[in-house]
Design an enzyme around this catalytic site. Structure first.
Site, short mmCIF file in Angstrom:
data_model
loop_
_atom_site.label_atom_id
_atom_site.label_comp_id
_atom_site.label_asym_id
_atom_site.label_seq_id
_atom_site.Cartn_x
_atom_site.Cartn_y
_atom_site.Cartn_z
NE ARG A 77 -4.17 -2.01 2.15
CZ ARG A 77 -5.19 -2.07 1.29
NH1 ARG A 77 -5.22 -1.30 0.34
NH2 ARG A 77 -5.86 -3.08 1.18
CG ASP A 138 -13.30 -2.68 -1.55
OD1 ASP A 138 -13.33 -4.00 -1.11
OD2 ASP A 138 -12.38 -2.33 -1.25
CD GLU A 233 -14.23 -3.91 5.17
OE1 GLU A 233 -13.28 -4.54 5.94
OE2 GLU A 233 -13.69 -3.56 4.17
NE ARG A 294 -22.00 -18.94 19.10
CZ ARG A 294 -22.80 -19.01 20.35
NH1 ARG A 294 -23.42 -17.91 20.52
NH2 ARG A 294 -22.82 -20.00 20.93
CD GLN A 302 -15.44 -10.98 2.38
OE1 GLN A 302 -16.26 -10.62 1.93
NE2 GLN A 302 -14.42 -10.70 3.34
O1 F6P Z 1 -9.86 -2.88 -0.95
C1 F6P Z 1 -9.82 -4.41 -0.39
C2 F6P Z 1 -9.91 -4.49 0.84
O2 F6P Z 1 -9.98 -6.08 0.96
C3 F6P Z 1 -11.25 -4.02 1.58
O3 F6P Z 1 -12.46 -4.59 1.35
C4 F6P Z 1 -10.82 -3.84 3.15
O4 F6P Z 1 -11.42 -2.95 3.91
C5 F6P Z 1 -9.21 -3.83 2.79
O5 F6P Z 1 -8.81 -3.95 1.56
C6 F6P Z 1 -8.45 -4.53 3.80
O6 F6P Z 1 -7.10 -4.19 3.61
P1 F6P Z 1 -5.99 -5.13 4.09
O7 F6P Z 1 -5.55 -6.27 3.43
O8 F6P Z 1 -4.65 -4.13 4.09
O9 F6P Z 1 -6.31 -5.48 5.64
#
Ligand code: F6P
Length: 376
Positions: A77, A138, A233, A294, A302
């Site tokens: 990133r 996403d 989320e 739960r 995913q």
């Molecule tokens: O953008 C893809 C994604 O999987 C989002 O759905 C999620 O919020 C984020 O990346 C999670 O990021 P990381 O893999 O850095 O925890």
């Protein structure tokens, strides 16, 4: 211009997603086969461009990767203009520009989501030939019908909801399944619809927990004393959404550096608190409905594994179209999916924008007509 492009650099940035290798293969094979270009992969996103960590993508390297999940190049990133170097945050744009010139790389293909599109635009504005492809599970990249990775993640989340049904039914429980998607509800809405979730909560429609409990109560009265809640989320209660909204407006209004730092800190603190949202929601629903609850957090499952056929096709057609645009010398654009076509869209129409679920989207309407509770 067309004759000038001899050597292409390619990188994958941001979170990985199924279909990245199919896209690398699509760009690479078309660039090599149709245009005789050379293609060089840079490792771990923009960092590879700074540290000269690369992989020659010849025919052998491009073979056998279509079905492979993740990215053969690795990702990160890291942002070019704010990169951690020896413990300090530095703007590496100039270094990247010099490196590309030194190595004879005529253009860079960046495969990524919203953050990557922004970084790519910065590099383009700094004078680098950049072209991008839209990937993310996403599905929230602006100006494209679809992003590769989404279809595979949608299948995975749908299968999870299918599987949760039988166990929720057997135990007469509420199962709250948390689905990824960052600030967009595409994945949750799609999986909720395809998997027949009873409640679907997405960031675009802030929820009222009492309304959800009421819907679950109605189901119990009708003899279905179990429920599947698909929660994104990024989904929020109405109260939390108001607080977030106010914090974001404060950031927009901030004029001085201190005000900006302060506003960003406040948002970060809210985000940290939000991490437990799904657990809190399950707890609240248990209290209100007296049904045992739960939580299942699907998380990175995913993003893993082999891409589905739809993602392989999307990544391949956008990838091959990308090679054509490079040959034409068209840069500063994202190769977008528009129906069956692939079209170049200027990066300044993509960067910094998010494709959210419209509140009147046909999928939302269809869910409502089935009696699915959307929390509002
Ligand atoms: O953008 C893809 C994604 O999987 C989002 O759905 C999620 O919020 C984020 O990346 C999670 O990021 P990381 O893999 O850095 O925890």
């Amino acid at each position: 211009m067309a004759n000038k492009i001899k050597r292409i650099g390619i990188l994958t940035a941001g979170g990985d997603s199924p279909g990245l290798n199919a896209a690398i293969r699509g760009v690479g094979k078309a660039a090599l086969g149709d245009y005789g270009m050379e293609i060089v992969g840079f490792r771990d996103g923009f960092r590879g461009l700074v540290e000269n960590r690369r992989l020659n993508l010849d025919r052998t390297a491009l073979s056998g990767i279509l079905t492979v999940g993740g990215t053969i190049l690795g990702t990160s990133r890291d942002k070019p203009h704010r990169m951690e170097i020896d413990g300090k945050t530095k703007d590496m744009t100039g270094v990247i520009k010099d490196n590309l010139r030194k190595w004879g790389i005529d253009c860079v293909v960046c495969l990524g989501g919203g953050g990557t599109q922004k970084s790519a635009l910065r590099l383009y504005r700094a004078g680098i030939n950049v072209i991008t492809l839209p990937k993310t599970i996403d599905n929230d990249v602006a100006m494209t019908d679809a992003t590769f990775g989404y279809a595979t993640a949608l299948d995975i989340a749908t299968e999870a909801i299918d599987r949760l049904h039988s166990t929720a039914h057997s135990h007469h429980r509420i199962i709250v399944a948390e689905i990824m998607g960052h600030r967009a509800g595409w994945l949750t809405l799609g999986a909720g619809l395809a998997g027949g979730a009873d409640v679907v909560l997405i960031p675009e429609i802030p929820y009222d927990v009492e309304k959800i409990a009421e819907a679950i109560g109605q189901r119990s009265k009708r003899g279905s004393n179990f429920s599947i809640v698909a929660v994104a989320e990024g989904a929020m209660s109405r109260d939390d959404a108001r607080v977030f909204d106010a914090a974001e407006k404060k950031l927009e209004r901030a004029k001085t550096l201190n005000e900006k730092i302060e506003a960003k800190r406040a948002i970060a603190a809210l985000e940290v608190r939000h991490q437990d949202n799904t657990l809190r929601l399950a707890h609240q629903l248990e209290g209100l409905t007296h049904l045992e609850s739960r939580v299942t957090i699907l998380g990175h499952v995913q993003r893993g594994g082999t891409p589905c056929a739809a993602d392989r096709i999307l990544a391949t057609r956008l990838g091959t179209a990308c090679a054509d645009l490079i040959a034409k010398g068209q840069f500063g654009v994202m190769v977008a999916a528009r129906g069956e076509n692939a079209e170049p869209v200027p990066l300044d129409q993509v960067a910094g924008k998010r494709k959210s679920v419209p509140r009147d989207h046909p999928w939302v309407e269809a869910a409502r007509r089935l009696g699915t509770c959307l929390g509002d």
